[in-house]
Design an enzyme around this catalytic site. Sequence first.
Site, PDB file in Angstrom:
ATOM      1  N   ASN A 106     -17.452 -19.955  23.973  1.00  0.00           N
ATOM      2  CA  ASN A 106     -18.303 -19.622  25.423  1.00  0.00           C
ATOM      3  C   ASN A 106     -18.814 -18.177  25.540  1.00  0.00           C
ATOM      4  O   ASN A 106     -17.314 -17.395  24.843  1.00  0.00           O
ATOM      5  CB  ASN A 106     -17.973 -20.013  26.531  1.00  0.00           C
ATOM      6  CG  ASN A 106     -18.514 -19.789  28.089  1.00  0.00           C
ATOM      7  OD1 ASN A 106     -19.885 -19.754  28.392  1.00  0.00           O
ATOM      8  ND2 ASN A 106     -17.915 -19.298  28.761  1.00  0.00           N
ATOM      9  N   HIS A 108     -18.065 -14.992  28.551  1.00  0.00           N
ATOM     10  CA  HIS A 108     -18.435 -14.870  29.700  1.00  0.00           C
ATOM     11  C   HIS A 108     -17.973 -13.711  30.156  1.00  0.00           C
ATOM     12  O   HIS A 108     -16.932 -13.493  29.485  1.00  0.00           O
ATOM     13  CB  HIS A 108     -16.900 -15.569  30.114  1.00  0.00           C
ATOM     14  CG  HIS A 108     -16.636 -15.502  31.325  1.00  0.00           C
ATOM     15  ND1 HIS A 108     -17.313 -16.315  32.899  1.00  0.00           N
ATOM     16  CD2 HIS A 108     -15.505 -14.804  32.354  1.00  0.00           C
ATOM     17  CE1 HIS A 108     -17.033 -16.097  33.640  1.00  0.00           C
ATOM     18  NE2 HIS A 108     -15.808 -15.454  33.739  1.00  0.00           N
ATOM     19  N   SER A 135     -15.767 -11.413  27.356  1.00  0.00           N
ATOM     20  CA  SER A 135     -15.072 -12.647  26.609  1.00  0.00           C
ATOM     21  C   SER A 135     -15.663 -13.694  25.762  1.00  0.00           C
ATOM     22  O   SER A 135     -16.618 -14.178  26.114  1.00  0.00           O
ATOM     23  CB  SER A 135     -13.820 -12.920  27.267  1.00  0.00           C
ATOM     24  OG  SER A 135     -13.293 -12.415  28.286  1.00  0.00           O
ATOM     25  N   ASP A 144     -12.864 -21.890  31.973  1.00  0.00           N
ATOM     26  CA  ASP A 144     -13.477 -20.785  31.697  1.00  0.00           C
ATOM     27  C   ASP A 144     -11.630 -19.894  30.838  1.00  0.00           C
ATOM     28  O   ASP A 144     -11.445 -19.009  30.813  1.00  0.00           O
ATOM     29  CB  ASP A 144     -13.751 -19.303  32.645  1.00  0.00           C
ATOM     30  CG  ASP A 144     -14.974 -19.325  32.318  1.00  0.00           C
ATOM     31  OD1 ASP A 144     -16.086 -19.799  31.944  1.00  0.00           O
ATOM     32  OD2 ASP A 144     -15.811 -18.999  33.108  1.00  0.00           O
TER      33      ASP A 144
HETATM   34  C1  GAR Z   1     -23.903 -13.774  30.423  1.00  0.00           C
HETATM   35  O1  GAR Z   1     -24.575 -12.676  31.215  1.00  0.00           O
HETATM   36  C2  GAR Z   1     -23.107 -14.355  29.499  1.00  0.00           C
HETATM   37  O2  GAR Z   1     -22.064 -13.553  29.574  1.00  0.00           O
HETATM   38  C3  GAR Z   1     -22.987 -15.024  31.398  1.00  0.00           C
HETATM   39  O3  GAR Z   1     -24.823 -15.465  31.866  1.00  0.00           O
HETATM   40  C4  GAR Z   1     -25.585 -14.602  31.185  1.00  0.00           C
HETATM   41  C5  GAR Z   1     -26.851 -15.396  29.837  1.00  0.00           C
HETATM   42  O4  GAR Z   1     -27.634 -13.943  29.627  1.00  0.00           O
HETATM   43  N1  GAR Z   1     -22.903 -16.485  31.476  1.00  0.00           N
HETATM   44  C6  GAR Z   1     -21.717 -17.063  32.735  1.00  0.00           C
HETATM   45  O5  GAR Z   1     -21.726 -16.354  33.807  1.00  0.00           O
HETATM   46  C7  GAR Z   1     -21.312 -18.561  31.888  1.00  0.00           C
HETATM   47  N2  GAR Z   1     -20.037 -18.426  33.025  1.00  0.00           N
HETATM   48  P1  GAR Z   1     -28.869 -14.542  29.225  1.00  0.00           P
HETATM   49  O6  GAR Z   1     -29.898 -16.457  28.847  1.00  0.00           O
HETATM   50  O7  GAR Z   1     -29.361 -13.513  29.290  1.00  0.00           O
HETATM   51  O8  GAR Z   1     -27.907 -14.688  27.144  1.00  0.00           O
END
Ligand code: GAR
Length: 217
Positions: A106, A108, A135, A144
């Site tokens: 994942n 995060h 991370s 997480d």
């Molecule tokens: C990213 O910033 C990722 O780190 C976050 O969602 C966004 C997705 O962006 N993930 C989380 O918050 C997971 N808990 P994307 O759809 O443009 O890749």
Amino acid sequence: MTARIAVLASGRGSNLRAILQAIDAGSLDAEVVGVFSDKPNAPALRQVPRDRRWSERPASFPHRPAYETALAEAVGASQPDWVVCAGYMRILGDAFIARFRGRLLNIHPSLLPKYRGLQTHARAIEAGDPEHGASVHFVIPELDAGAVIAQAKVPILAGDTPETLAARLLPREHALLVAVLRLAAAGVLAEQGDITLCHGQPLLNALSLDSADRLLP
Ligand code: GAR
């Protein structure tokens, strides 16, 4: 051997795009064998051909485990070496995690163990932190909380809003995820209990972008 990567995504899909671009550029020896979403309208889905897309609304299943089973079957059918949550915003159930444990990653948007869960950018600003980051970690049942593999950091600047901070971090996220996937594809990463092994050695600290690249075989 080219690594088979399944990607779980709920939204925009910029991390997925970074993976696909790295593959196209020849800097990641992998193939995205499927994109799996809980949101049938997720823009992420449109980045791969239809025969590599799977999406079902959880609400159309009688209960949570039924959705999870369908998702796990679909992901399993794509025969992935690695399963990557790239903006997948549902909490995965224990059965799904058990099935793919050790090859389930994942990304995060925080410097874990800080700020598990949501609204990480706002919470880092609110806390007055000098820096923030992202991370990549192995997924375990606790949210997480799995072994961290690598982290990328950015400064928090005066006047930052969650949006400006997120925008500064996002390109670093993309580079970080691709760097970790290069190691994964090279077969040098493993999860052992709550630690990450790289080349069979425990990682005492999260890798940085630079150190991740140096560890490539
Ligand atoms: C990213 O910033 C990722 O780190 C976050 O969602 C966004 C997705 O962006 N993930 C989380 O918050 C997971 N808990 P994307 O759809 O443009 O890749």
